[in-house]
Design a protein around this motif. Sequence first.
Motif, PDB file in Angstrom:
ATOM      1  N   ASP A  15       0.837  -1.201   0.000  1.00 49.34           N
ATOM      2  CA  ASP A  15       0.000   0.000   0.000  1.00 49.34           C
ATOM      3  C   ASP A  15       0.873   1.252   0.000  1.00 49.34           C
ATOM      4  OD1 ASP A  15      -2.263  -1.588   0.020  1.00 49.34           O
ATOM      5  OD2 ASP A  15      -2.809  -1.143   2.107  1.00 49.34           O
ATOM      6  N   PHE A  16       1.921   1.247   0.824  1.00 48.42           N
ATOM      7  CA  PHE A  16       2.843   2.386   0.878  1.00 48.42           C
ATOM      8  C   PHE A  16       3.492   2.621  -0.485  1.00 48.42           C
ATOM      9  CE2 PHE A  16       7.395   3.529   1.397  1.00 48.42           C
ATOM     10  CZ  PHE A  16       7.225   4.875   1.697  1.00 48.42           C
ATOM     11  N   LEU A  17       4.026   1.553  -1.087  1.00 49.22           N
ATOM     12  CA  LEU A  17       4.719   1.698  -2.372  1.00 49.22           C
ATOM     13  C   LEU A  17       3.756   2.106  -3.482  1.00 49.22           C
ATOM     14  CD1 LEU A  17       7.214  -1.310  -2.256  1.00 49.22           C
ATOM     15  CD2 LEU A  17       7.635   1.097  -1.666  1.00 49.22           C
ATOM     16  N   SER A  18       2.514   1.653  -3.397  1.00 45.62           N
ATOM     17  CA  SER A  18       1.508   2.008  -4.410  1.00 45.62           C
ATOM     18  C   SER A  18       1.194   3.501  -4.410  1.00 45.62           C
ATOM     19  CB  SER A  18       0.219   1.219  -4.181  1.00 45.62           C
ATOM     20  OG  SER A  18       0.442  -0.150  -4.418  1.00 45.62           O
ATOM     21  N   GLN A  19       1.504   4.180  -3.311  1.00 47.82           N
ATOM     22  CA  GLN A  19       1.215   5.608  -3.195  1.00 47.82           C
ATOM     23  C   GLN A  19       2.366   6.499  -3.671  1.00 47.82           C
ATOM     24  OE1 GLN A  19      -0.237   6.420   0.782  1.00 47.82           O
ATOM     25  NE2 GLN A  19      -1.540   4.608   0.714  1.00 47.82           N
ATOM     26  N   VAL A  20       3.483   5.892  -4.099  1.00 43.58           N
ATOM     27  CA  VAL A  20       4.599   6.689  -4.627  1.00 43.58           C
ATOM     28  C   VAL A  20       4.097   7.414  -5.877  1.00 43.58           C
ATOM     29  CG1 VAL A  20       6.903   6.573  -5.660  1.00 43.58           C
ATOM     30  CG2 VAL A  20       6.351   5.153  -3.662  1.00 43.58           C
ATOM     31  N   GLU A  21       4.255   8.738  -5.915  1.00 42.95           N
ATOM     32  CA  GLU A  21       3.666   9.554  -6.980  1.00 42.95           C
ATOM     33  C   GLU A  21       4.207   9.237  -8.371  1.00 42.95           C
ATOM     34  OE1 GLU A  21       3.328  13.765  -6.312  1.00 42.95           O
ATOM     35  OE2 GLU A  21       2.927  13.432  -4.176  1.00 42.95           O
ATOM     36  N   SER A  22       5.514   9.211  -8.515  1.00 41.79           N
ATOM     37  CA  SER A  22       6.113   8.988  -9.828  1.00 41.79           C
ATOM     38  C   SER A  22       5.946   7.529 -10.249  1.00 41.79           C
ATOM     39  CB  SER A  22       7.605   9.326  -9.779  1.00 41.79           C
ATOM     40  OG  SER A  22       8.298   8.705 -10.839  1.00 41.79           O
ATOM     41  N   PRO A  23       5.339   7.283 -11.416  1.00 41.83           N
ATOM     42  CA  PRO A  23       5.164   5.893 -11.868  1.00 41.83           C
ATOM     43  C   PRO A  23       6.498   5.136 -11.989  1.00 41.83           C
ATOM     44  CG  PRO A  23       3.844   7.384 -13.208  1.00 41.83           C
ATOM     45  CD  PRO A  23       4.706   8.239 -12.329  1.00 41.83           C
ATOM     46  N   LYS A  24       7.536   5.802 -12.466  1.00 35.65           N
ATOM     47  CA  LYS A  24       8.842   5.141 -12.621  1.00 35.65           C
ATOM     48  C   LYS A  24       9.456   4.827 -11.260  1.00 35.65           C
ATOM     49  CE  LYS A  24      12.277   3.408 -14.767  1.00 35.65           C
ATOM     50  NZ  LYS A  24      12.150   1.959 -14.828  1.00 35.65           N
ATOM     51  N   PHE A  74      15.030   0.437   2.344  1.00 34.38           N
ATOM     52  CA  PHE A  74      15.020   1.532   1.380  1.00 34.38           C
ATOM     53  C   PHE A  74      13.802   2.406   1.606  1.00 34.38           C
ATOM     54  CE2 PHE A  74      12.222  -1.471  -0.637  1.00 34.38           C
ATOM     55  CZ  PHE A  74      11.310  -0.708  -1.370  1.00 34.38           C
ATOM     56  N   SER A  75      13.871   3.590   1.008  1.00 32.14           N
ATOM     57  CA  SER A  75      12.739   4.500   1.025  1.00 32.14           C
ATOM     58  C   SER A  75      12.704   5.264  -0.294  1.00 32.14           C
ATOM     59  CB  SER A  75      12.853   5.489   2.183  1.00 32.14           C
ATOM     60  OG  SER A  75      11.694   6.297   2.223  1.00 32.14           O
ATOM     61  N   PRO A  76      11.551   5.253  -0.967  1.00 34.11           N
ATOM     62  CA  PRO A  76      11.428   6.003  -2.215  1.00 34.11           C
ATOM     63  C   PRO A  76      11.146   7.481  -1.910  1.00 34.11           C
ATOM     64  CG  PRO A  76       9.426   4.750  -1.802  1.00 34.11           C
ATOM     65  CD  PRO A  76      10.373   4.441  -0.684  1.00 34.11           C
ATOM     66  N   ARG A  77      12.199   8.237  -1.668  1.00 38.61           N
ATOM     67  CA  ARG A  77      12.072   9.662  -1.341  1.00 38.61           C
ATOM     68  C   ARG A  77      11.808  10.453  -2.617  1.00 38.61           C
ATOM     69  NH1 ARG A  77      11.735   9.338   4.192  1.00 38.61           N
ATOM     70  NH2 ARG A  77      13.497   8.220   5.038  1.00 38.61           N
ATOM     71  N   LYS A  78      11.350  11.685  -2.463  1.00 36.34           N
ATOM     72  CA  LYS A  78      11.045  12.515  -3.634  1.00 36.34           C
ATOM     73  C   LYS A  78      12.273  12.738  -4.515  1.00 36.34           C
ATOM     74  CE  LYS A  78       6.970  15.111  -2.218  1.00 36.34           C
ATOM     75  NZ  LYS A  78       6.058  14.169  -2.796  1.00 36.34           N
ATOM     76  N   THR A  79      13.425  13.005  -3.897  1.00 33.06           N
ATOM     77  CA  THR A  79      14.618  13.333  -4.678  1.00 33.06           C
ATOM     78  C   THR A  79      15.362  12.108  -5.196  1.00 33.06           C
ATOM     79  OG1 THR A  79      15.890  13.492  -2.636  1.00 33.06           O
ATOM     80  CG2 THR A  79      15.008  15.543  -3.549  1.00 33.06           C
ATOM     81  N   SER A  80      15.322  11.002  -4.461  1.00 26.58           N
ATOM     82  CA  SER A  80      16.051   9.808  -4.882  1.00 26.58           C
ATOM     83  C   SER A  80      15.535   8.587  -4.126  1.00 26.58           C
ATOM     84  CB  SER A  80      17.553   9.977  -4.617  1.00 26.58           C
ATOM     85  OG  SER A  80      17.785  10.116  -3.233  1.00 26.58           O
ATOM     86  N   LEU A  81      16.018   7.434  -4.550  1.00 31.34           N
ATOM     87  CA  LEU A  81      15.748   6.198  -3.822  1.00 31.34           C
ATOM     88  C   LEU A  81      16.863   6.059  -2.788  1.00 31.34           C
ATOM     89  CD1 LEU A  81      14.952   4.122  -6.976  1.00 31.34           C
ATOM     90  CD2 LEU A  81      13.337   4.454  -5.105  1.00 31.34           C
ATOM     91  N   SER A  82      16.500   6.076  -1.510  1.00 28.49           N
ATOM     92  CA  SER A  82      17.476   5.937  -0.433  1.00 28.49           C
ATOM     93  C   SER A  82      17.534   4.466  -0.046  1.00 28.49           C
ATOM     94  CB  SER A  82      17.064   6.769   0.781  1.00 28.49           C
ATOM     95  OG  SER A  82      16.996   8.134   0.447  1.00 28.49           O
ATOM     96  N   ILE A  83      18.717   3.889  -0.162  1.00 33.38           N
ATOM     97  CA  ILE A  83      18.906   2.474   0.156  1.00 33.38           C
ATOM     98  C   ILE A  83      19.821   2.389   1.372  1.00 33.38           C
ATOM     99  CG2 ILE A  83      19.739   0.255  -0.698  1.00 33.38           C
ATOM    100  CD1 ILE A  83      19.013   1.298  -3.538  1.00 33.38           C
ATOM    101  N   TYR A  84      19.323   1.756   2.427  1.00 37.18           N
ATOM    102  CA  TYR A  84      20.052   1.677   3.687  1.00 37.18           C
ATOM    103  C   TYR A  84      20.875   0.396   3.727  1.00 37.18           C
ATOM    104  CZ  TYR A  84      16.675   5.291   4.577  1.00 37.18           C
ATOM    105  OH  TYR A  84      15.921   6.425   4.467  1.00 37.18           O
ATOM    106  N   LEU A  85      22.191   0.577   3.666  1.00 42.35           N
ATOM    107  CA  LEU A  85      23.138  -0.533   3.676  1.00 42.35           C
ATOM    108  C   LEU A  85      24.104  -0.303   4.826  1.00 42.35           C
ATOM    109  CD1 LEU A  85      23.866  -0.669  -0.169  1.00 42.35           C
ATOM    110  CD2 LEU A  85      22.312  -2.133   1.126  1.00 42.35           C
ATOM    111  N   LEU A  86      23.665  -0.598   6.026  1.00 39.78           N
ATOM    112  CA  LEU A  86      24.416  -0.252   7.229  1.00 39.78           C
ATOM    113  C   LEU A  86      25.792  -0.902   7.282  1.00 39.78           C
ATOM    114  CD1 LEU A  86      21.425  -0.537   9.711  1.00 39.78           C
ATOM    115  CD2 LEU A  86      22.240   1.483   8.507  1.00 39.78           C
ATOM    116  N   GLY A  87      25.943  -2.076   6.706  1.00 37.90           N
ATOM    117  CA  GLY A  87      27.226  -2.769   6.760  1.00 37.90           C
ATOM    118  C   GLY A  87      28.147  -2.465   5.597  1.00 37.90           C
ATOM    119  N   CYS A  88      27.729  -1.610   4.687  1.00 38.15           N
ATOM    120  CA  CYS A  88      28.496  -1.398   3.451  1.00 38.15           C
ATOM    121  C   CYS A  88      29.300  -0.117   3.406  1.00 38.15           C
ATOM    122  CB  CYS A  88      27.556  -1.393   2.242  1.00 38.15           C
ATOM    123  SG  CYS A  88      27.438  -2.981   1.462  1.00 38.15           S
TER     124      CYS A  88
END
Length: 141
Positions: A15-24, A74-88
């Motif tokens: 449901d959360f991901l379905s609400q991301v505004e940009s189709p891409k 991860f989080s689909p933020r307005k400016t970019s896709l933020s990917i959380y890789l704590l060990g990287c």
Amino acid sequence: MAENKTQPTNASVDDFLSQVESPKKREDAFRIKQIMEEVTGEKAVMWGDSIVGFGQYHYKYESGREGDFLIVGFSPRKTSLSIYLLGCMEKSFDSLFAQLGKHKTGASCLYINKLADVDEQILRQLIKESYDWMKANYPTK
């Protein structure tokens, strides 16, 4: 002592991901969810109202503060896709980041504008290496 503000919830990831505004960006977010589920073997869980997380680890600082947080996410933020890789964010991962494609990094985050900008196999490898590193270095509940 204050709890971590970002906690796992029972909210629907789809449901959360379905609400991301940009189709891409929405399409990329569902693809990242699929990749992370495949790589980690974990089910996607909403953390707070805007982060999709996979797995959970327990941390305890010398100050005595402790809590639980997602292993990768991860989080689909307005400016970019933020990917959380704590060990990287260790130097040993620099060669993988060099092969990834167009991205930025900062404070345990990988930022990409769209999946087409990066090599998906390298992204998968970064997710796996980060997940494995966190599992090896932090206890789970």
